[in-house]
Design an enzyme around this catalytic site. Structure first.
Site, mmCIF file in Angstrom:
data_model
loop_
_atom_site.group_PDB
_atom_site.id
_atom_site.type_symbol
_atom_site.label_atom_id
_atom_site.label_comp_id
_atom_site.label_asym_id
_atom_site.label_seq_id
_atom_site.Cartn_x
_atom_site.Cartn_y
_atom_site.Cartn_z
ATOM 1 N N ASP A 1 -8.167 -0.373 -0.405
ATOM 2 C CA ASP A 1 -8.049 0.963 -0.992
ATOM 3 C C ASP A 1 -7.077 0.955 -2.173
ATOM 4 O OD1 ASP A 1 -8.419 0.710 1.843
ATOM 5 O OD2 ASP A 1 -8.193 2.858 2.128
ATOM 6 N N HIS B 1 0.838 -1.197 0.000
ATOM 7 C CA HIS B 1 0.000 0.000 0.000
ATOM 8 C C HIS B 1 0.878 1.255 0.000
ATOM 9 C CE1 HIS B 1 -3.700 2.175 0.268
ATOM 10 N NE2 HIS B 1 -3.271 2.853 1.316
ATOM 11 N N GLY C 1 -15.887 -0.298 -0.769
ATOM 12 C CA GLY C 1 -16.301 0.558 -1.878
ATOM 13 C C GLY C 1 -15.179 0.807 -2.865
#
Length: 404
Positions: free
Chosen positions: A174, A163, A247
């Site tokens: 993410d 990340h 999401g």
């Protein structure tokens, strides 16, 4: 010009442009559109942001220009609005951000490759169209700079992008949104698609290592080294489901599929992941409001709340999934139910005619200093911010896909 001087120059440029900026288009013309009953939710949100942030770099209440993923998220949505409306003011707003950060040689102000932060990639998504329209080499050079980061970006032993450099051997949901849509579009447009298998591999690793077999949901992150205190010592998974992380993942799937040829051997696999996620999300959707909770699977627990960014992201991904033929038609109803919840429960109309999306989690992460443990209490107690760009961008995208 060395990097520090270049950064200083462009920060100063940003400060100067802020002090002298005028709303383009003018604030009165925007207010007129905002007060028109014909204006759709997608444009109402975009126009609100443009009225309150006349220069695109001011998004997220910035006073100087910065290369940042939050700008990429919102401007990617406004680019979709430009495609839909053909209204030049949206294109000019997007291009203004690129021109505030990219110099005549294609150098990107405030961007630092050696931090290997995958969050620094999505702002480059807007450059594909700008380069195609202008053929200006500086935009191509900027894209090549971002692409080079992915060549050098550190990876887990299994081949997943870290990340960030400061989060070794960790894949966060993410990060799939941050890196893969750009990677996919770039490799298709400039490399004859040679890296599509590597794109698919990032999703395969997350599906294999970060998924809960019982619910079908995916945890916020996976530490392949299992060294982080928040990581399960057997699986490496973080302890909770966070709706915005899910999401990001859902949006990553529908966005990379834009550039995966249907005959590519990994395309059906990615569509399968999207279908499985859609089924899992429908099960935990709040039936009354159509929204999703901050901690996705714990709707009835004290402190949890209906959260705007994750709900907007899910509405977008599900609606686009149906529109593109990846998902069964019933998920359009799920998306519309969510959008109804956003507009009736979480939207406020303000005195200036603009709209404000409330109940947006401002930020959440894992590890770091101060340390974030990924507990239920951690997620529900993080700060909220009205009209946070991680919510407004996906809200615009959802409104476009649902034609609302």
């Amino acid at each position: 010009m060395n990097a520090n001087k270049f950064i200083l120059t462009f920060v100063l440029v940003g400060a100067v442009s802020l002090s002298s900026c005028k709303a383009q288009p003018s604030a009165p013309s925007i207010k007129k559109e905002l007060n028109s009953k014909k204006t759709k939710w997608s444009e109402r949100m975009a126009l609100t942001l443009m009225m309150r942030h006349p220069q695109a770099f001011q998004i997220d209440d910035r006073t100087t220009a910065k290369w940042d993923y939050v700008h990429g998220v919102v401007l990617n949505a406004i680019e979709d609005l430009y495609k839909t409306t053909k209204n030049q003011k949206y294109y000019d707003y997007i291009k203004g951000y690129a021109d505030a950060l990219i110099d005549e040689n294609g150098n990107i102000a405030t961007y630092e490759e050696d931090k290997y932060n995958i969050d620094m990639i999505p702002a480059a998504n807007i450059l594909f169209r700008i380069y195609e329209d202008t053929k200006d080499q500086r935009y191509l050079k900027a894209m090549q700079t971002i692409r080079k980061q992915l060549d050098n970006h550190p990876r887990t032993p299994s081949g997943g992008f870290w990340h960030k450099k400061i989060y070794p051997n960790q894949m966060w949901l993410d990060g799939l949104y941050m890196g893969q849509p750009f990677y996919t579009e770039y490799t298709v447009k400039f490399e004859n698609g040679k890296q599509l298998n590597d794109v698919a591999k990032q999703f395969e690793l997350i599906e294999a290592n970060d998924k809960d077999p019982k619910t079908g949901l995916l945890y916020h992150a996976w530490d392949e080294s299992k060294m982080m205190p928040w990581a399960d010592k057997v699986t490496g998974k973080s302890p909770n489901f966070w709706s915005r992380a899910l999401g990001w993942y859902a949006m990553a799937l529908v966005d990379v599929l834009d550039y995966f040829p249907k005959n590519h051997p990994k395309q059906k696999e990615l569509v399968g992941y999207l279908n499985n996620l859609a089924v899992a999300l429908e099960k935990v959707q709040d039936k009354k409001t159509g929204l999703w909770y901050q901690v996705t699977d714990k709707g009835g627990r004290e402190g949890n709340y209906l959260e705007a960014s994750g709900s907007s992201m899910f509405a977008y991904a599900l609606a686009k999934g149906v529109n593109k033929g990846y998902l069964p038609a019933k998920f359009k109803k799920v998306a519309n139910h969510a959008f109804d919840g956003l507009t009736t429960k979480l939207i406020r109309v303000d005195d200036d005619g603009g709209i404000t999306l409330t109940q947006c989690c401002q930020v959440a992460g894992l590890g770091g200093n101060p340390y974030r443990d990924g507990s239920y209490e951690y997620y529900v107690n993080e700060k909220k911010k009205d009209n946070d760009p991680k919510a407004t961008g996906p809200f615009i995208l959802a409104a476009i896909e649902l034609n609302r």
